[in-house]
Design a protein around this motif. Structure first.
Motif, PDB file in Angstrom:
ATOM      1  N   GLY A  56      43.788  35.460  43.333  1.00 18.11           N
ATOM      2  CA  GLY A  56      43.866  36.510  44.348  1.00 18.11           C
ATOM      3  C   GLY A  56      44.963  37.518  44.056  1.00 18.11           C
ATOM      4  O   GLY A  56      45.313  38.330  44.914  1.00 18.11           O
ATOM      5  N   ALA A  57      45.502  37.489  42.832  1.00 17.32           N
ATOM      6  CA  ALA A  57      46.553  38.452  42.476  1.00 17.32           C
ATOM      7  C   ALA A  57      46.004  39.868  42.424  1.00 17.32           C
ATOM      8  O   ALA A  57      46.721  40.826  42.692  1.00 17.32           O
ATOM      9  CB  ALA A  57      47.165  38.080  41.131  1.00 17.32           C
ATOM     10  N   LEU A  58      44.752  39.983  42.042  1.00 18.49           N
ATOM     11  CA  LEU A  58      44.126  41.299  42.000  1.00 18.49           C
ATOM     12  C   LEU A  58      43.370  41.526  43.291  1.00 18.49           C
ATOM     13  O   LEU A  58      42.606  40.670  43.728  1.00 18.49           O
ATOM     14  CB  LEU A  58      43.176  41.391  40.801  1.00 18.49           C
ATOM     15  CG  LEU A  58      43.891  41.605  39.467  1.00 18.49           C
ATOM     16  CD1 LEU A  58      43.062  41.071  38.332  1.00 18.49           C
ATOM     17  CD2 LEU A  58      44.217  43.058  39.258  1.00 18.49           C
ATOM     18  N   ARG A  59      43.615  42.677  43.901  1.00 18.32           N
ATOM     19  CA  ARG A  59      42.900  42.965  45.136  1.00 18.32           C
ATOM     20  C   ARG A  59      42.680  44.464  45.226  1.00 18.32           C
ATOM     21  O   ARG A  59      43.432  45.257  44.654  1.00 18.32           O
ATOM     22  CB  ARG A  59      43.663  42.455  46.354  1.00 18.32           C
ATOM     23  CG  ARG A  59      44.960  43.166  46.586  1.00 18.32           C
ATOM     24  CD  ARG A  59      45.765  42.589  47.734  1.00 18.32           C
ATOM     25  NE  ARG A  59      47.061  43.243  47.777  1.00 18.32           N
ATOM     26  CZ  ARG A  59      47.297  44.352  48.459  1.00 18.32           C
ATOM     27  NH1 ARG A  59      46.324  44.916  49.160  1.00 18.32           N
ATOM     28  NH2 ARG A  59      48.486  44.918  48.453  1.00 18.32           N
ATOM     29  N   ARG A  60      41.652  44.805  45.957  1.00 18.88           N
ATOM     30  CA  ARG A  60      41.332  46.219  46.154  1.00 18.88           C
ATOM     31  C   ARG A  60      41.798  46.604  47.550  1.00 18.88           C
ATOM     32  O   ARG A  60      41.357  46.019  48.541  1.00 18.88           O
ATOM     33  CB  ARG A  60      39.827  46.430  45.994  1.00 18.88           C
ATOM     34  CG  ARG A  60      39.416  47.884  45.995  1.00 18.88           C
ATOM     35  CD  ARG A  60      37.959  48.030  45.554  1.00 18.88           C
ATOM     36  NE  ARG A  60      37.585  49.427  45.579  1.00 18.88           N
ATOM     37  CZ  ARG A  60      37.092  50.044  46.642  1.00 18.88           C
ATOM     38  NH1 ARG A  60      36.904  49.380  47.753  1.00 18.88           N
ATOM     39  NH2 ARG A  60      36.786  51.329  46.594  1.00 18.88           N
ATOM     40  N   ARG A  61      42.689  47.561  47.627  1.00 19.09           N
ATOM     41  CA  ARG A  61      43.198  47.984  48.929  1.00 19.09           C
ATOM     42  C   ARG A  61      42.118  48.750  49.694  1.00 19.09           C
ATOM     43  O   ARG A  61      41.126  49.191  49.121  1.00 19.09           O
ATOM     44  CB  ARG A  61      44.419  48.905  48.757  1.00 19.09           C
ATOM     45  CG  ARG A  61      45.522  48.302  47.949  1.00 19.09           C
ATOM     46  CD  ARG A  61      46.871  48.977  48.093  1.00 19.09           C
ATOM     47  NE  ARG A  61      46.869  50.436  48.213  1.00 19.09           N
ATOM     48  CZ  ARG A  61      47.980  51.174  48.233  1.00 19.09           C
ATOM     49  NH1 ARG A  61      49.166  50.579  48.123  1.00 19.09           N
ATOM     50  NH2 ARG A  61      47.940  52.480  48.341  1.00 19.09           N
TER      51      ARG A  61
ATOM     52  N   GLU B 242      53.543  38.672  40.886  1.00 22.49           N
ATOM     53  CA  GLU B 242      54.177  37.435  41.353  1.00 22.49           C
ATOM     54  C   GLU B 242      53.131  36.364  41.676  1.00 22.49           C
ATOM     55  O   GLU B 242      53.414  35.174  41.646  1.00 22.49           O
ATOM     56  CB  GLU B 242      55.029  37.704  42.598  1.00 22.49           C
ATOM     57  CG  GLU B 242      56.249  38.595  42.347  1.00 22.49           C
ATOM     58  CD  GLU B 242      57.287  37.919  41.452  1.00 22.49           C
ATOM     59  OE1 GLU B 242      57.224  36.697  41.263  1.00 22.49           O
ATOM     60  OE2 GLU B 242      58.160  38.640  40.933  1.00 22.49           O
ATOM     61  N   VAL B 243      51.939  36.805  42.023  1.00 18.67           N
ATOM     62  CA  VAL B 243      50.868  35.859  42.375  1.00 18.67           C
ATOM     63  C   VAL B 243      50.029  35.497  41.151  1.00 18.67           C
ATOM     64  O   VAL B 243      49.432  34.420  41.082  1.00 18.67           O
ATOM     65  CB  VAL B 243      49.983  36.467  43.489  1.00 18.67           C
ATOM     66  CG1 VAL B 243      48.784  35.591  43.789  1.00 18.67           C
ATOM     67  CG2 VAL B 243      50.808  36.663  44.770  1.00 18.67           C
ATOM     68  N   CYS B 244      50.005  36.386  40.159  1.00 20.74           N
ATOM     69  CA  CYS B 244      49.182  36.162  38.956  1.00 20.74           C
ATOM     70  C   CYS B 244      49.598  34.866  38.251  1.00 20.74           C
ATOM     71  O   CYS B 244      50.783  34.576  38.121  1.00 20.74           O
ATOM     72  CB  CYS B 244      49.361  37.357  38.011  1.00 20.74           C
ATOM     73  SG  CYS B 244      48.491  37.190  36.446  1.00 20.74           S
ATOM     74  N   ILE B 245      48.606  34.101  37.786  1.00 18.54           N
ATOM     75  CA  ILE B 245      48.919  32.867  37.050  1.00 18.54           C
ATOM     76  C   ILE B 245      48.710  33.042  35.538  1.00 18.54           C
ATOM     77  O   ILE B 245      48.945  32.121  34.769  1.00 18.54           O
ATOM     78  CB  ILE B 245      48.062  31.677  37.545  1.00 18.54           C
ATOM     79  CG1 ILE B 245      46.571  31.940  37.344  1.00 18.54           C
ATOM     80  CG2 ILE B 245      48.373  31.383  39.004  1.00 18.54           C
ATOM     81  CD1 ILE B 245      45.694  30.747  37.656  1.00 18.54           C
ATOM     82  N   GLY B 246      48.225  34.207  35.140  1.00 18.00           N
ATOM     83  CA  GLY B 246      48.040  34.463  33.712  1.00 18.00           C
ATOM     84  C   GLY B 246      46.816  33.801  33.116  1.00 18.00           C
ATOM     85  O   GLY B 246      46.817  33.449  31.939  1.00 18.00           O
ATOM     86  N   SER B 247      45.751  33.665  33.920  1.00 16.89           N
ATOM     87  CA  SER B 247      44.522  33.083  33.366  1.00 16.89           C
ATOM     88  C   SER B 247      43.799  34.072  32.462  1.00 16.89           C
ATOM     89  O   SER B 247      43.015  33.690  31.609  1.00 16.89           O
ATOM     90  CB  SER B 247      43.566  32.664  34.492  1.00 16.89           C
ATOM     91  OG  SER B 247      42.973  33.810  35.097  1.00 16.89           O
ATOM     92  N   ARG B 248      44.040  35.352  32.668  1.00 17.33           N
ATOM     93  CA  ARG B 248      43.458  36.467  31.917  1.00 17.33           C
ATOM     94  C   ARG B 248      41.954  36.588  32.105  1.00 17.33           C
ATOM     95  O   ARG B 248      41.268  37.224  31.313  1.00 17.33           O
ATOM     96  CB  ARG B 248      43.810  36.360  30.419  1.00 17.33           C
ATOM     97  CG  ARG B 248      45.270  36.639  30.141  1.00 17.33           C
ATOM     98  CD  ARG B 248      45.767  35.917  28.926  1.00 17.33           C
ATOM     99  NE  ARG B 248      45.892  34.491  29.192  1.00 17.33           N
ATOM    100  CZ  ARG B 248      45.943  33.546  28.274  1.00 17.33           C
ATOM    101  NH1 ARG B 248      45.890  33.867  27.012  1.00 17.33           N
ATOM    102  NH2 ARG B 248      46.054  32.278  28.603  1.00 17.33           N
ATOM    103  N   ALA B 249      41.452  35.958  33.166  1.00 16.21           N
ATOM    104  CA  ALA B 249      40.020  36.110  33.471  1.00 16.21           C
ATOM    105  C   ALA B 249      39.698  37.571  33.759  1.00 16.21           C
ATOM    106  O   ALA B 249      38.618  38.050  33.420  1.00 16.21           O
ATOM    107  CB  ALA B 249      39.653  35.239  34.673  1.00 16.21           C
ATOM    108  N   CYS B 250      40.649  38.276  34.381  1.00 19.33           N
ATOM    109  CA  CYS B 250      40.434  39.695  34.686  1.00 19.33           C
ATOM    110  C   CYS B 250      40.271  40.499  33.414  1.00 19.33           C
ATOM    111  O   CYS B 250      39.475  41.442  33.358  1.00 19.33           O
ATOM    112  CB  CYS B 250      41.610  40.238  35.492  1.00 19.33           C
ATOM    113  SG  CYS B 250      43.218  39.962  34.721  1.00 19.33           S
TER     114      CYS B 250
END
Lengths: 223, 330
Positions: A73-78, A88-96
């Motif tokens: 949920g680190a990426l979100r559309r405002r 700070e929320v990103c876990i670095g999975s790099r799925a994005c």
């Protein structure tokens, strides 16, 4: 409802890369991350050869695959359409990164940098938004991206500045472009600068239309 | 004419040329393989009723131990590969849209429920401290069966979600197909049936002809799925380049030789032979297992390595300016 977007007139771009550098300066992006480069290619044959330019950045898609793929949920559309990455929320999975058709996300592997914004720096301070609005630092092992300079837009909307017109309320790449090939504004407002430009020069085209992401970054004059 | 597609000097992300993803590679292939194997071995053991008589470790059936170990190691590799491993718990957050979140939950549910299921069988130094729990660890009563069903459903997701992670976004045309999760599921199932049969061989138990036929069907189904995927949308930008690499380029020998022939077609044929020839069945089972696991791993690794993005823009040969440098539109 406001939906911030950018129109890039590729015909007008002269390939100076001022936007690229302005973005890097404004956002203090990690060393090897360039949020807003200008791609170039040759066309024609000598003596009629020419260079063509394509400024690129995050497309801030309405149907953003990076947001869909992100597990944390680190990426979100405002609500205003800007796609943000909370490092700070990103876990670095790099799925994005694998999900983005454009390559607009950047994994930061090196040590953290502290973003210092111009207002209090140097002997002759340049106008800038207060540091409270600025991107403070990048987090090692997290993904970062273009935010349409959301800190400037937020500063502008909260202080009554016209977004897309006032330099403190407009993305750095737009402010700095000497050829005025970037226009920023509200895509949902038919009287906005972007809507008027698209009405005059459009319709807007998008990159990777096959990906069906409904980008908020649109182009005219794509070769 | 200069070729459209001069690479930007700064980086290899936005690009006017087809671009290979470099984000996920060996670690992810190992993780995908272990998850597929782990979930599949549990399912195969339970569906084929092979949890008893094949040995045990601390009272836990060998097939279950293999399953838990594969998933635990796969999960550890996944966590270790994260940019911020200590934040791994956030992977559970976005179950609404993210297949990785679904995978994280299914891994957790599987390990928890399957762990609970086998708990009554745990034996430490002759003592069975959890034998008083009210269910049968082999699923022969209602509570045990309920736990088996929940763990089995989670195992199916564990076997499939890695493929779904790749298949959902449209960014990479070779990945963007339901064939990818189906391949991963069939490959996991074939590897797992072969692995369970190998455990039977090692335990000195006979492998049935039915298991060999099942192995042949799964391997054959996998082959058909892979070939169908290779034959679809062959001209799509991005996928064309992926197919070139797999079938004509740098990965031709590995893909055609190891994945298609040795890792998929050969086990299908050998399993059929094994079904008919009981005398050579044990040896064929072991060979099939080795070939399927190696083939399954390379299937996953090569799928990742031929993840190619089409250019962000297919530039016109005429460019966006005419020869005199004046705009061509507007």
């Amino acid at each position: 409802m406001t939906r911030w977007g950018m129109v890039i007139d590729a015909d007008r771009c002269v390939g100076c890369q001022a936007c690229t550098v302005a973005c890097k300066t404004e956002n203090q992006s990690p060393l090897d991350a360039w949020y807003a480069p200008v791609l170039e290619w040759e066309s024609g044959e000598f003596p009629d050869a020419t260079l063509n330019y394509l400024p690129v950045l995050c497309n801030h898609c309405e149907d953003a695959p990076c947001v869909t793929a992100c597990p944390s949920g680190a990426l979100r559309r405002r609500d205003d359409g800007i796609v943000m990455a909370d490092e700070e929320v990103c876990i670095g999975s790099r799925a994005c990164m694998t999900a983005c058709p454009y390559g607009a996300l950047h994994f930061f592997e090196e040590r953290g940098t502290v973003a210092v914004h111009g207002a209090s720096e140097g002997p002759e301070p340049v106008p800038s938004v207060p540091e409270a609005y600025a991107h403070q630092r990048h987090v090692r092992g997290a993904v970062s991206k273009c935010t349409y300079c959301a800190h400037k837009i937020d500063f502008g909307t909260e202080n009554g500045l016209e977004v897309g017109v006032h330099p403190l309320a407009t993305p750095a790449c737009v402010v700095t472009c000497p050829a005025e090939c970037r226009i920023f504004g509200d895509l949902d407002n038919p009287d906005s600068n972007v809507s008027r430009y698209l009405a005059e020069r459009g319709p807007g085209e998008v990159l990777r239309p096959d990906a069906e992401t409904r980008p908020s970054t649109q182009y005219v004059g794509l070769g | 004419m200069g070729a459209p597609g001069g690479q930007n000097v700064f980086m290899d992300q936005f690009s006017l040329e087809a671009r290979t993803q470099r984000v996920w590679d060996l670690n992810h292939a190992v993780w995908f393989t272990l998850m597929g194997l782990g979930g599949g071995v549990f399912l195969a053991g339970r569906i084929l009723n092979l949890t008893e008589g094949l040995g045990a470790l601390l009272g836990v059936p060998t097939v279950d131990v293999v399953s838990f170990a594969a998933i635990a190691v796969g999960g550890a590799i996944l966590v270790g590969d994260l940019g911020r491993p200590l934040q791994f718990w956030r992977a559970f957050a976005n179950v609404r849209t993210s297949w990785i979140s679904w995978g994280a939950w299914s891994d957790l549910i599987f390990l928890t429920v399957a762990g609970l299921l086998v708990l009554p069988a745990v034996s430490i130094g002759g003592a069975e401290p959890f034998s008083g729990l009210g269910w049968d660890p082999h699923g022969r009563d209602g509570a045990g069966q309920a736990l088996e069903i929940v763990a089995g459903a989670a195992a199916v997701v564990v076997m499939t979600y890695a493929g779904a992670v790749l298949a959902r976004p449209r960014a990479i045309p070779y990945w963007n197909s339901p064939a990818v999760p189906v391949q991963f599921l069939l490959s996991s199932a074939a590897m797992s049936v072969a692995a369970v049969a190998t455990i039977e061989v090692l335990a000195g138990e006979p492998v049935s002809a039915g298991q060999m036929v099942l192995l042949a069907v799964l391997s054959g189904g996998l082959l058909v799925t892979i070939v169908a995927h290779l034959l679809s949308r062959t001209d799509a930008p991005g996928k064309r380049e992926s197919l070139d690499r797999l079938l004509r380029g740098c990965y031709r020998r590995l893909f055609v030789g190891l994945v298609l022939v040795a890792g998929t077609a050969a086990p299908a044929v050998l399993a059929l032979v094994g079904a008919a020839a009981a005398g050579s069945r044990d040896a064929l089972v072991v060979v099939c297992c080795v070939l399927l696991v190696a083939g399954g791993f390379w299937l996953r690794l090569l799928t990742l390595r031929v993840g190619i993005y089409p250019p962000v823009h297919i530039a016109s040969p005429a460019g966006n300016r005419d020869a005199a440098g004046t705009p061509t539109s507007g």
